[in-house]
Design a protein around this motif. Structure first.
Motif: not given
Length: 79
Positions: A9-10, A42-46, A61-66, A76-77
């Protein structure tokens, strides 16, 4: 065997999280669940997590959201 990802985390997130935790103590348990999900998938492959890849967002810049309960975590990953 599934490899584990590290979750970092930042400093800004840490500061904001501490403030939010004072107002909403329930977020600690939910945050721990989010970290566990991101460490595994983290990629939500499941396809079993409320993760969305955001369109039109640059890397870092935050490419993913959960989405978890009423909270949304942007991430980001790397690598």
């Amino acid at each position: 065997m599934t490899s584990m990802f590290s979750v970092e985390v930042t400093t800004r997130f840490e500061r904001d999280y501490r403030k939010l935790l004072k107002l909403h103590p329930d977020i600690a348990e939910q945050y721990a669940r989010v970290v566990a999900i991101l460490a595994r998938d983290p990629f939500n492959r499941s396809g079993s997590h409320p993760i969305k890849k955001l369109a039109g967002v640059k890397p870092s810049d935050g490419q993913y959201r959960i989405k978890f309960f009423r909270y949304r975590f942007i991430y980001d990953i790397d690598g």
